[in-house]
Design a protein around this motif. Structure first.
Motif, PDB file in Angstrom:
ATOM      1  N   SER A  47      37.526  44.082  63.955  1.00  0.00           N
ATOM      2  CA  SER A  47      38.434  43.226  64.721  1.00  0.00           C
ATOM      3  C   SER A  47      37.668  42.305  65.674  1.00  0.00           C
ATOM      4  O   SER A  47      38.262  41.480  66.357  1.00  0.00           O
ATOM      5  CB  SER A  47      39.446  44.071  65.493  1.00  0.00           C
ATOM      6  OG  SER A  47      38.753  44.917  66.375  1.00  0.00           O
ATOM      7  N   MET A  74      46.544  35.327  55.021  1.00  0.00           N
ATOM      8  CA  MET A  74      46.788  36.753  55.310  1.00  0.00           C
ATOM      9  C   MET A  74      46.953  37.426  53.957  1.00  0.00           C
ATOM     10  O   MET A  74      48.042  37.388  53.378  1.00  0.00           O
ATOM     11  CB  MET A  74      48.029  36.939  56.192  1.00  0.00           C
ATOM     12  CG  MET A  74      47.786  36.594  57.655  1.00  0.00           C
ATOM     13  SD  MET A  74      49.284  36.741  58.684  1.00  0.00           S
ATOM     14  CE  MET A  74      49.318  38.506  59.003  1.00  0.00           C
ATOM     15  N   LEU A 132      44.018  44.321  55.145  1.00  0.00           N
ATOM     16  CA  LEU A 132      44.487  42.931  55.256  1.00  0.00           C
ATOM     17  C   LEU A 132      43.245  42.053  55.372  1.00  0.00           C
ATOM     18  O   LEU A 132      42.467  42.187  56.324  1.00  0.00           O
ATOM     19  CB  LEU A 132      45.363  42.779  56.512  1.00  0.00           C
ATOM     20  CG  LEU A 132      45.778  41.353  56.866  1.00  0.00           C
ATOM     21  CD1 LEU A 132      46.690  40.760  55.796  1.00  0.00           C
ATOM     22  CD2 LEU A 132      46.504  41.315  58.220  1.00  0.00           C
ATOM     23  N   VAL A 137      41.886  38.679  56.331  1.00  0.00           N
ATOM     24  CA  VAL A 137      42.324  37.504  57.096  1.00  0.00           C
ATOM     25  C   VAL A 137      41.375  36.370  56.722  1.00  0.00           C
ATOM     26  O   VAL A 137      40.171  36.447  56.987  1.00  0.00           O
ATOM     27  CB  VAL A 137      42.269  37.804  58.607  1.00  0.00           C
ATOM     28  CG1 VAL A 137      42.596  36.550  59.407  1.00  0.00           C
ATOM     29  CG2 VAL A 137      43.243  38.922  58.951  1.00  0.00           C
ATOM     30  N   MET A 143      44.478  39.075  64.226  1.00  0.00           N
ATOM     31  CA  MET A 143      43.758  40.356  64.278  1.00  0.00           C
ATOM     32  C   MET A 143      44.508  41.347  65.176  1.00  0.00           C
ATOM     33  O   MET A 143      44.594  42.537  64.873  1.00  0.00           O
ATOM     34  CB  MET A 143      42.330  40.169  64.820  1.00  0.00           C
ATOM     35  CG  MET A 143      41.439  39.291  63.970  1.00  0.00           C
ATOM     36  SD  MET A 143      41.376  39.707  62.225  1.00  0.00           S
ATOM     37  CE  MET A 143      40.148  40.980  62.209  1.00  0.00           C
ATOM     38  N   ALA A 175      47.615  42.531  63.413  1.00  0.00           N
ATOM     39  CA  ALA A 175      47.277  43.471  62.330  1.00  0.00           C
ATOM     40  C   ALA A 175      47.261  44.896  62.872  1.00  0.00           C
ATOM     41  O   ALA A 175      47.748  45.823  62.240  1.00  0.00           O
ATOM     42  CB  ALA A 175      45.931  43.112  61.729  1.00  0.00           C
ATOM     43  N   LYS A 235      47.380  47.744  60.221  1.00  0.00           N
ATOM     44  CA  LYS A 235      46.487  47.356  59.125  1.00  0.00           C
ATOM     45  C   LYS A 235      45.051  47.340  59.617  1.00  0.00           C
ATOM     46  O   LYS A 235      44.797  47.133  60.808  1.00  0.00           O
ATOM     47  CB  LYS A 235      46.827  45.950  58.616  1.00  0.00           C
ATOM     48  CG  LYS A 235      48.222  45.799  58.058  1.00  0.00           C
ATOM     49  CD  LYS A 235      48.388  46.527  56.733  1.00  0.00           C
ATOM     50  CE  LYS A 235      49.818  46.500  56.255  1.00  0.00           C
ATOM     51  NZ  LYS A 235      50.144  47.486  55.242  1.00  0.00           N
ATOM     52  N   ALA A 276      42.245  44.978  59.527  1.00  0.00           N
ATOM     53  CA  ALA A 276      42.058  43.563  59.195  1.00  0.00           C
ATOM     54  C   ALA A 276      40.578  43.239  59.168  1.00  0.00           C
ATOM     55  O   ALA A 276      39.824  43.642  60.052  1.00  0.00           O
ATOM     56  CB  ALA A 276      42.775  42.706  60.218  1.00  0.00           C
TER      57      ALA A 276
END
Ligand code: 3HC
Ligand code: NAI
Length: 694
Positions: free
Chosen positions: A279, A429, A441, A443, A458, A461, A466, A468
């Motif tokens: 993240s 996404m 996910l 991104v 982020m 998410a 999720k 991400a």
């Protein structure tokens, strides 16, 4: 200073102050011992309170110190706990928010424990591939009983402090101000004559300890298949039950030292930090002001759109769902409802929650209803022309500052962004199917995507649970670009002498949930066929085995057509090796003038996994992924890569890049060489004796 020492009218308060979670790193440990000594030497002090500043009592040992000299430097956690337990003046642990791992073990060394409600209490070491290494396997069973303790130790799951109010762990669960209550409690016990109680002196009472331990061993067997830690947790508890506290403690220590060095523990720690690191985007500051996302819209209520909408409503965010036709909308809503009904049936959702969730969806056929949306996720057909229509329309109706996201899996996000006059607000996404279940996910960061858009997505998410990972724009992004090379190798191996069941068996033994051929039969072989057809046009010089095309030409698309690489029986998802297909593969090799040879499991695993690693290295070189652990997170959360191996890039480090390089060069010389263009970074890192993760 990682620890504060203050005095309050006869009570010394030792406050761990090592943000973010008061990890018990070297300086914190030293500070606690110093505080305990200082209190002993001050005749005015009658009792000691041990507590944590900020958002935790303590999150446990500092995991970043593992396998470094600091981890074993004195005072170790064992020494700290000995000092606390041996204090002549009573120590009261005042627990709030989080007491995990070494944090809980430290509290168990105190003479008394009081807690605020809502604190997460856990021994989560098993999730890091280790076991509680500072007395947790010995003291927790003595504090709360064998069964409850073993459950906590083997699962690593947190239990709320209020649920443990009568367990024997706490002397009090305090409703009001914890600091005040701790001082009052300390004054009370400080006035009492010692010695003060120690958890280590309690007995483990159980009518059939041996029987329960055997039961626990059977219970963890399946889950512990690839991990040594759960079994060792049980061994350590058993050692304490059979041989007493001190011998149990020594055995626990031995197990801890052995486990912390295992590749499985390294993999789990890598995944723990990898998830958090994902993240963090190198050029997006952590204090970037994010956009407010209160209302979401989803365009397209098909396979993906419905699942995507569920993610948001599950997090309490209302969703407007747009389709072109009423029937499509009705179908999409019915599927969402059916999914929730299945969850209710399993007892995982209350019936009334179903209606509450459905009420959060506003179905519509009109773009005018999207004007209040803060985020719009497009999940329509995978055709650039359709995306163009949708994004041009969104550009007209979406409010200023709304984030416009595409769920495209193969199209160029920059081209999609260029359909609007606000490319800075456009982002990919890329959810995975089923979107309401899969954790991953991707991104996709376009060349103009604004930093605050990335930061917002982020953060969101996390809210929708999720993992991400940011990917740059390229064909297939991180995950699918790599899997293409893996599948190419799988097909080459069929041509050269392997059969689908052998390839699947070898890679499943390595730990993948499903081999490439079973997976392809599940997803539909026609999907890969369509992608390859496009590839033949885009890269006419790239070498692919045509063996999968041959299969598709016979209509064997997989489970949905009753046959693919395997045969299937009606109502049965078991993959049965297919004589027809195996004969077809043999005939194909003959036509291609390839003399079939026996391919060993080791070669299968190396060619599949190193194909991922080689492409992953190129992805890093090109800056499509910003760190190796991001690639590992994609593979662990989206592609069934075995968790105990930590992802393809960590696995490559474990094998050693020198060995990876040698294997790739060997395969390049022997087999379809153009599929093995060695990534330059592998050779460079190998020459320096380094890995992707340092
Ligand atoms: N050591 C080092 N860093 C830690 C840590 C630990 N034990 N626990 C958390 N952190 C770091 C995280 O990496 C993160 O760092 P970042 O901000 O730089 O990314 C930061 O603390 C905040 O963590 P989260 O994002 O996870 O914050 P949350 O508030 O969501 O959760 C938590 C807090 C519940 C404590 C969660 O971080 C957690 O589960 N941590 C792991 C706890 C654990 O496994 N403890 C056992 C350690 S092993 C041990 O104690 C051995 C002993 O038996 C000898
Ligand atoms: P789908 O065919 O199941 O659903 C698409 C939906 O969009 C249909 O319900 C259709 O009626 C609707 N639609 C088409 N044009 C529209 C328009 N102009 N306005 C509003 N709605 C419109 O397709 P699926 O599988 O859901 O895929 C959607 C997107 O998600 C594609 O871009 C695909 O590449 C991507 N994707 C698909 C994955 C999968 O496994 N199916 C995985 C990840 C991404």
């Amino acid at each position: 200073m990682a620890v504060d020492y203050t005095t309050h009218d006869g009570v010394a308060v030792i406050t761990l102050n090592n943000p973010p979670v008061n990890g018990l790193g070297l300086s914190t440990r030293a500070g606690i011992v110093e505080g305990i000594e200082r209190a002993q030497n001050d005749p005015a002090i009658k009792a000691i309170v041990l507590t944590g500043a900020g958002k935790a009592f303590s999150g446990g040992a500092d995991i970043t110190e593992f396998n470094t000299p600091k981890a074993t430097q004195e005072p170790t956690l064992a020494t700290v706990i000995k000092a606390v337990e041996g204090s002549a003046k009573p120590v009261v642990a005042a627990i709030h928010s989080v007491a995990m791992g070494g944090g809980l073990e430290l509290a168990l060394g105190a003479h008394y424990r009081i807690a605020a409600p809502g604190a997460q209490i856990a021994l989560p070491e098993v999730k890091l591939g280790i076991l509680p290494g500072a007395g947790g396997t010995q003291r927790l069973p003595r504090a709360i009983g064998l069964e409850a303790a073993l459950n906590m130790i083997v699962s690593g799951a947190p239990v709320m402090s209020e649920k443990l109010a009568d367990s024997g762990l706490f002397d009090e669960v305090v409703q009001g101000d914890l600091a005040e209550a701790a001082l009052a409690f300390a004054r009370k016990v400080g006035a009492q004559a010692g010695p003060h109680p120690k958890v280590r002196d309690r007995k483990i009472e159980h009518p059939n300890a041996a029987g329960f331990i055997q039961f626990a061993r059977n219970t963890v067997a399946a889950m512990a298949k690839n991990f040594p830690a759960p079994g060792k947790c049980i061994d350590a508890v058993e050692a304490g039950v059979q041989n007493g506290f001190d011998k149990g403690l020594a055995f626990e220590r031995e197990c801890f030292i052995a486990l912390v060095q295992t590749p499985e523990s390294r993999a789990l720690r890598h995944a723990f930090f990898g998830e958090r690191a994902a993240s963090k985007i190198p050029d997006v500051p952590s204090d970037t002001v994010v956009r407010d996302i209160r209302q979401v819209a989803v365009i397209g209520a098909g396979t993906m759109g419905g699942g995507i909408a569920m993610n948001f409503i599950n997090a309490g965010i209302p969703v407007t769902l747009l389709e072109t036709k009423q029937e499509a909308l009705d179908r999409g809503l019915a599927t969402i409802r059916k999914n929730y009904e299945a969850t209710v049936k399993k007892g995982k959702l209350k019936p009334e929650a179903l209606e509450q969730r459905m009420a959060l969806i506003t179905p519509t056929l009109s773009y005018d209803d999207l004007k209040n949306a803060d985020l719009i996720v497009e999940a329509v057909f995978e055709e650039l022309g359709v995306k163009e229509q949708v994004f041009k329309r969104l550009d007209e109706v979406a409010k200023a500052g709304a984030i416009l996201a595409s769920n495209t899996s193969t199209l160029d996000v920059d081209k999609i962004a260029a359909f609007t006059k606000r490319p800075q607000d456009v982002v990919g996404m890329h959810f995975f199917s089923p979107a309401n279940v899969m954790k991953l996910l991707e991104v996709v960061r376009g060349k103009e995507t604004a930093k605050d858009v990335l930061a917002t997505v982020m953060q969101l998410a996390k809210k929708i649970k999720k993992t991400a990972v940011v990917s740059g724009v390229c064909d297939g992004f991180i995950g699918n670009r790599m899997i293409e090379q893996y599948i190419r190798q799988a097909l080459f191996m069929l041509e050269e002498g392997a059969l689908p069941a052998q390839v699947d068996r070898a890679i499943e033994k390595f730990g993948f949930a499903m081999g490439p051929f079973r997976m392809s039969d599940l997803a539909g072989n026609d999907i890969g066929w369509a992608i390859r057809k496009r590839r033949y046009l885009e890269h006419p010089d790239m070498h692919y085995s045509k063996i999968a095309d041959r299969l598709c030409e016979t209509g064997r698309f997989g489970q949905k057509t009753g046959g693919g690489w395997y045969d299937y029986k009606a109502g049965d998802r078991t993959a049965y090796p297919s004589k027809v297909v195996d004969d077809m593969i043999g005939a194909f090799s003959k036509e291609a003038n390839v003399e079939r040879r026996k391919i060993g499991d080791e070669e299968i695993v190396e060619r599949l996994v190193f194909a991922l690693v080689n492409e992953g290295a190129k992805i890093l070189e090109e800056g499509i992924a910003s760190k190796a652990s991001d690639i590992d997170m994609v593979y662990l959360t989206g592609y069934g890569f075995p968790l105990h191996r930590g992802g393809p890039m960590l696995y490559a480090d474990t094998v050693g890049l020198y060995n990876v390089e040698r294997a790739i060069r060997r395969y390049a010389a022997r087999t379809n060489g153009d599929a093995w263009q060695l990534a330059t970074s592998i050779a460079e890192l190998a020459a320096k004796g380094q890995g992707f993760n340092g």
